[in-house]
Design a protein around this motif. Structure first.
Motif, PDB file in Angstrom:
ATOM      1  N   PHE A 101      33.203  49.465  62.838  1.00 33.67           N
ATOM      2  CA  PHE A 101      33.342  48.922  64.187  1.00 33.67           C
ATOM      3  C   PHE A 101      34.721  48.283  64.367  1.00 33.67           C
ATOM      4  N   LEU A 136      37.689  49.060  67.064  1.00 34.52           N
ATOM      5  CA  LEU A 136      38.161  48.027  67.985  1.00 34.52           C
ATOM      6  C   LEU A 136      39.656  47.766  67.783  1.00 34.52           C
ATOM      7  N   LEU A 192      41.639  50.626  69.262  1.00 34.84           N
ATOM      8  CA  LEU A 192      41.672  50.555  70.724  1.00 34.84           C
ATOM      9  C   LEU A 192      42.596  49.435  71.189  1.00 34.84           C
ATOM     10  N   LEU A 193      42.507  48.288  70.519  1.00 29.40           N
ATOM     11  CA  LEU A 193      43.356  47.161  70.907  1.00 29.40           C
ATOM     12  C   LEU A 193      44.829  47.487  70.660  1.00 29.40           C
ATOM     13  N   THR A 217      45.876  49.670  73.560  1.00 34.27           N
ATOM     14  CA  THR A 217      45.907  48.858  74.779  1.00 34.27           C
ATOM     15  C   THR A 217      47.147  47.977  74.783  1.00 34.27           C
ATOM     16  N   LYS A 221      50.238  50.050  75.450  1.00 30.80           N
ATOM     17  CA  LYS A 221      50.362  50.407  76.870  1.00 30.80           C
ATOM     18  C   LYS A 221      50.876  49.225  77.679  1.00 30.80           C
ATOM     19  N   MET A 238      51.599  56.009  87.689  1.00 28.34           N
ATOM     20  CA  MET A 238      51.181  54.596  87.769  1.00 28.34           C
ATOM     21  C   MET A 238      50.288  54.373  88.984  1.00 28.34           C
ATOM     22  N   ARG A 263      44.217  57.698  82.426  1.00 30.23           N
ATOM     23  CA  ARG A 263      43.958  57.507  81.007  1.00 30.23           C
ATOM     24  C   ARG A 263      44.087  56.043  80.630  1.00 30.23           C
ATOM     25  N   ARG A 264      44.997  55.359  81.352  1.00 32.90           N
ATOM     26  CA  ARG A 264      45.181  53.944  81.062  1.00 32.90           C
ATOM     27  C   ARG A 264      43.908  53.168  81.392  1.00 32.90           C
ATOM     28  N   LEU A 314      41.318  53.680  78.801  1.00 34.76           N
ATOM     29  CA  LEU A 314      41.607  52.931  77.573  1.00 34.76           C
ATOM     30  C   LEU A 314      41.183  51.472  77.725  1.00 34.76           C
ATOM     31  N   TYR A 315      41.525  50.896  78.890  1.00 34.62           N
ATOM     32  CA  TYR A 315      41.188  49.485  79.090  1.00 34.62           C
ATOM     33  C   TYR A 315      39.680  49.291  79.119  1.00 34.62           C
ATOM     34  N   ALA A 327      37.385  51.243  77.790  1.00 35.64           N
ATOM     35  CA  ALA A 327      36.826  51.498  76.457  1.00 35.64           C
ATOM     36  C   ALA A 327      37.034  50.282  75.559  1.00 35.64           C
ATOM     37  N   THR A 328      38.230  49.712  75.574  1.00 37.03           N
ATOM     38  CA  THR A 328      38.514  48.546  74.737  1.00 37.03           C
ATOM     39  C   THR A 328      37.611  47.381  75.119  1.00 37.03           C
ATOM     40  N   VAL A 361      33.945  48.125  73.998  1.00 38.16           N
ATOM     41  CA  VAL A 361      33.739  47.987  72.554  1.00 38.16           C
ATOM     42  C   VAL A 361      33.788  46.517  72.152  1.00 38.16           C
TER      43      VAL A 361
END
Lengths: 703, 176
Positions: A667, A671, A674-675, A678, A681, B1, B12-13, B16-17, B19-20, B23
């Motif tokens: 897990f 995580l 993903l972080l 993120t 980005k 954007m 996709r952004r 991602l946000y 999904a994060t 989780v």
């Protein structure tokens, strides 16, 4: 944090509330709009990591208190019951114990970072001093907490540390008696330590609030060591710092969980699984690793009072750092001389830590003295002097210039790694030379329960139980185990009926009945295993004063010296089988004493027993236990089986722990991944400003 | 954007946000499990709550004894013939929580009443052989139970509950 708040609520309810208690704007300004330098590296995330760790310690600690009994007679057993019977008790207790060690690990990185980048310099002196106070409070809290399990190490740590105060002239003895609440460390000491251990974390929280407050007044330092000059130099705390902190916290939790689930006893001392005994000091008494450098300083000084003063001075000197460092340049990055001495000082601390764990004799003492001298010279002489003679490198004009310009690959880091590799290589090559020392190392056995996916071999546990019952139980108790445990999942896999039959054979003392008399009845599943003796005195009397120890946690209470660098590799290989390897070696290690060895009366020579003279006669021999499953009836097989069985009695939730550990690691990997993306980005436009459309604010929040 | 003023296609952004966040939220929820589960009865408490055996032989007719099972008082009443008849003859219409005496005893052992001795109002322990109905009277808030342990008067909403038990022999029961 000056000027009007950036938080302007529009909702009438929020406006109404804000006019009466401006806490929302305070939180917004502190954790959302707060400007942080854009060039912070990962070392700056340790502040957030420490905040999270403090919360973990407080939450798990409050829960432990629900199951702990602060009484000298009950404390040890109450913690063991928590580990065995409370739902997830093992998890919470291991999280708290390992959490404290990881807390210190993180705080040392946090402190070293501050020292390298000059975070203590103007205008951050008060911020730094509050940090030193937090560190002192942490040390006190950690020590007080270590006493609470009331094992051998707890007891003797309490004795040694409180005796530091006996060095105070004239009132020393009175002071120590006052600290103890008695003539020695005892129940009053335990209960007051418990009270203070509960109190101090909240004092730490208060100082952390001051620390953060001071930080938000003066702003964060940064790797370049220049203050922000324009809006371009900073990014808002949320989402930039928030997600960077979260990513690194998640990554740090991977390390935490590695210890928590796979090496929960690695950072502790085996001796602390032996209940406190005021009449026997363990042969090797050392503090937890995070106090070792200070312990080495204490022992380096041959005078009692001077040693104690040096110990406290070595911590308090940190508070004077802002005035001892005379250089105007903050960041060590631009200070070629300082950089060298900084790393020498770090090495001094690490080597002092190693010396603190070594016996206080011979070359170790001399080395401790030299390094103690250097520890203080660094602060009193080196720092003031190099600040005056050093020619610093050119410092960037602004944070943005530093950040966009990038920096050269760290030659220093590479050199450090090479040095470490060389050190490891050297130790490996010198290992054969040391192997011939008088205390042979137990051979490492193969165990089904070793490693990240280890499980017990049920048949082996059943055979081990047979050996325990037919041989060991004549002299050794198993007082922490109940008969019902035999049928519980993760154990030897007996049926409930089989466990009940084992229980029924035991005679359990119960009562008093309605007539006020004690009586014996057959055991039930809920009963504990019965001790072969009515009391410890009877046990000692039966064996010339050497009472056979209880075996419940024996597999965790015994270990052997792993040596450097093996003990470091053990972190990677998850080696936790020291106890069982030692037991197998001991059970088969009886032999005739060498001609020059004087064996005391009533003891037996054992190759693997420390000091070689063991009171227990050889308990096992080929063929003494009749196995029904066709396993070889040899001493070695008996020894392995009973050791595996005792591993289970010491750690009944081992399988659940490793299973949950695997799930948690998977897990956390997801995580953390993903972080990472993120964070990447979110930071993209700040890291690559040329790609941003002209006229667009690269720091505009993207969430 | 994405332009915040226009509802655009999920990017996709955004994925991602979300999904994060999802989780992270799941992880947070799982962390709560041990923190909450640790307060449930532990394994030794559960094991200690195993069935108990009670010998009925020493209990004289007309006597009520108290035994403890799982920390709760259990009343065992050896009722007289008269009490049994009285309990069996009560009209259901007079009962706030209608239940026949036969439902509350084991066939062939009607003289034995076994109830959990905790007032169904707020958990006080009623006093035996008192009150207006020949059963129990709760001193806390005045609830009255009859000699079958049924609520007759007062704020308690239900009859004294019957614990799980069985007759091992004519003079021995196992509670639990």
């Amino acid at each position: 944090m000056s000027g009007p708040s950036k938080f302007q609520p529009t909702h009438p309810v929020l406006k109404w509330f804000e006019a009466r208690l401006p806490i929302l704007s305070l939180l917004y300004d502190s954790f959302v709009s707060y400007p942080t330098p854009r060039n912070l590296n990962f070392l700056w995330t340790f502040g957030a990591i420490l905040s999270f760790l403090l919360m973990i310690q407080i939450v798990t600690g409050i829960i432990l208190v629900m199951h702990y009994t602060a009484n000298a007679d009950l404390a040890f057993a109450s913690i063991e019951q928590m580990m065995r019977d409370v739902n997830y008790g093992w998890l919470l207790r291991y999280a708290h114990a390992n959490g404290s060690a990881l807390f210190f690990f993180a705080v040392y990185i946090h402190m070293f970072r501050g020292m390298y980048y000059g975070s203590y310099k103007e205008p951050r002196e008060v911020l730094w001093i509050i940090g030193v106070i937090i560190y002192l409070l942490m040390m006190a809290t950690g020590f007080l907490g270590y006493v609470l399990p009331w094992g051998q190490m707890s007891y003797w740590a309490a004795t040694v540390i409180t005796n530091l105060f006996s060095a105070v002239p004239i009132v020393g003895e009175t002071l120590v008696t006052w600290l103890w609440g008695g003539y020695s460390v005892g129940n009053p000491t335990l209960t007051r330590f418990f009270s203070l251990h509960y109190l101090l974390p909240f004092v730490i929280v208060a100082f952390v609030v001051l620390h953060v407050w001071a930080l938000h007044v003066v702003g964060q330092n940064n790797p370049a060591g220049v203050e922000p000059k324009s809006d371009e130099d900073t990014v808002p705390f949320t989402p930039y710092a928030t997600f960077k902190d979260l990513f690194f916290f998640s990554a740090f939790m991977l390390l935490f969980c590695w210890f928590l689930f796979y090496l929960p006893n690695y950072l502790g001392h085996a001796d602390n699984y032996i209940p406190a005994n005021p009449s026997v000091t363990p042969a090797h008494i050392v503090p937890e690793w995070y106090y070792l450098p200070f312990y080495a300083i204490l022992r380096a000084i041959p005078n009692k009072l001077a040693g104690v003063i040096a110990l406290f001075a070595s911590i308090l000197i940190l508070a004077f750092l802002p005035w001892l460092d005379t250089s105007k340049v903050k960041s060590g990055r631009y200070r070629p001389l300082f950089k060298i001495f900084f790393w020498i000082w770090i090495a001094t601390c690490i080597v002092l830590g190693w010396l603190g764990a070594m016996p206080a004799e011979g070359g170790y003492v001399i080395a401790s003295r030299i390094l103690t001298a250097w520890y203080f010279l660094h602060f009193i002489v080196v720092l003031p002097v190099i600040g005056m003679i050093e020619k610093p490198l050119p410092v960037p004009d602004s944070i943005t210039e530093d950040h966009i310009g990038g920096h050269k690959k760290k030659a220093g880091a590479v050199a450090a790694l090479v040095a470490l590799a060389a050190l490891v290589g050297l130790s490996v090559s010198s290992e054969p030379a040391r192997a011939s020392s008088e205390q042979p190392k137990p051979p490492q056995q193969t165990w089904t329960f070793a490693g990240p996916f280890g499980t017990f071999d049920r048949a082996q546990l059943q055979r081990g139980f047979q050996v325990y019952r037919e041989v060991c139980s004549a002299c050794h108790g198993l007082s922490l185990m109940s008969f019902r445990n035999l049928a519980e999942p993760g154990g030897p896999g007996f049926t409930t009926a089989q466990a009940a039959a084992v229980a029924a054979e035991a005679k359990v003392k119960d009562g008093p009945n309605d007539q006020g008399e004690m009586f014996e009845r057959p055991g039930r599943l809920a009963d504990r295993f019965q001790s072969p003796y009515p009391n410890p005195q009877a046990a000692a009397a039966a064996f010339n004063g050497a009472a056979p120890p209880d075996l419940s946690v024996m597999a965790k209470a015994r270990t052997y010296e792993r040596g450097f660098p093996t003990f470091l590799f053990d972190i990677l290989t998850q080696y936790q089988e020291n106890g069982v390897d030692y037991m197998v070696a001991l059970l088969g290690g009886y032999e005739d004493p060498p001609a020059d060895f004087k064996l005391p009366d009533g003891s037996n020579y054992n190759k693997y027993f420390p000091g070689h003279a063991v009171a227990m006669p050889p308990p096992l021999a080929d063929g003494v236990v009749a196995y029904t499953d066709g396993s070889p009836q040899t001493l070695n097989q008996y020894a392995k089986d009973v050791a595996a069985f005792l591993m289970w009695t010491a750690e009944p939730h081992l399988e659940a722990r490793k299973r949950l550990g695997f799930q948690t690691m998977i897990f956390l990997l997801v995580l953390t991944g993903l972080l990472y993306f993120t964070k990447k980005k979110i930071w993209h436009d700040v890291e690559h400003p040329t790609e941003a459309a002209p006229g667009q604010d690269p720091k505009a929040t993207k969430i | 954007m994405t332009n915040p003023s226009l509802p655009a296609e999920p990017t996709r952004r955004d994925f991602l946000y979300i999904a994060t966040g999802a989780v992270g939220a799941i992880g947070g929820a799982f962390v709560l499990v041990p923190l909450i589960a640790q307060m449930n009865p532990n394994a030794s408490t559960i094991a200690a709550g195993a069935p108990i055996e009670v010998d009925l032989a020493p209990i004289a007719e007309g006597q009520v004894i108290k035994v403890t099972w799982r920390g709760k008082p259990i009343f065992i009443s050896h009722r007289t013939k008269q009490e049994v008849e009285q309990a069996q003859s009560v009209k259901m219409s007079q009962l706030p929580d209608p239940q026949t005496d036969q439902d509350r005893t084991k066939p062939g052992h009607e003289q034995w009443l076994v109830v959990v001795g905790i007032c169904t109002h707020l958990g006080c322990i009623p006093i035996a052989k008192s009150g207006d109905y020949g059963g129990w009277f709760c001193p806390c808030h005045g609830s009255q139970y009859d000699d079958s342990g049924r609520i007759r008067q007062g704020p308690a909403p239900a009859n004294l509950p019957i614990p799980p038990y069985r007759f091992v022999s004519d003079s021995k029961i196992e509670i639990g």
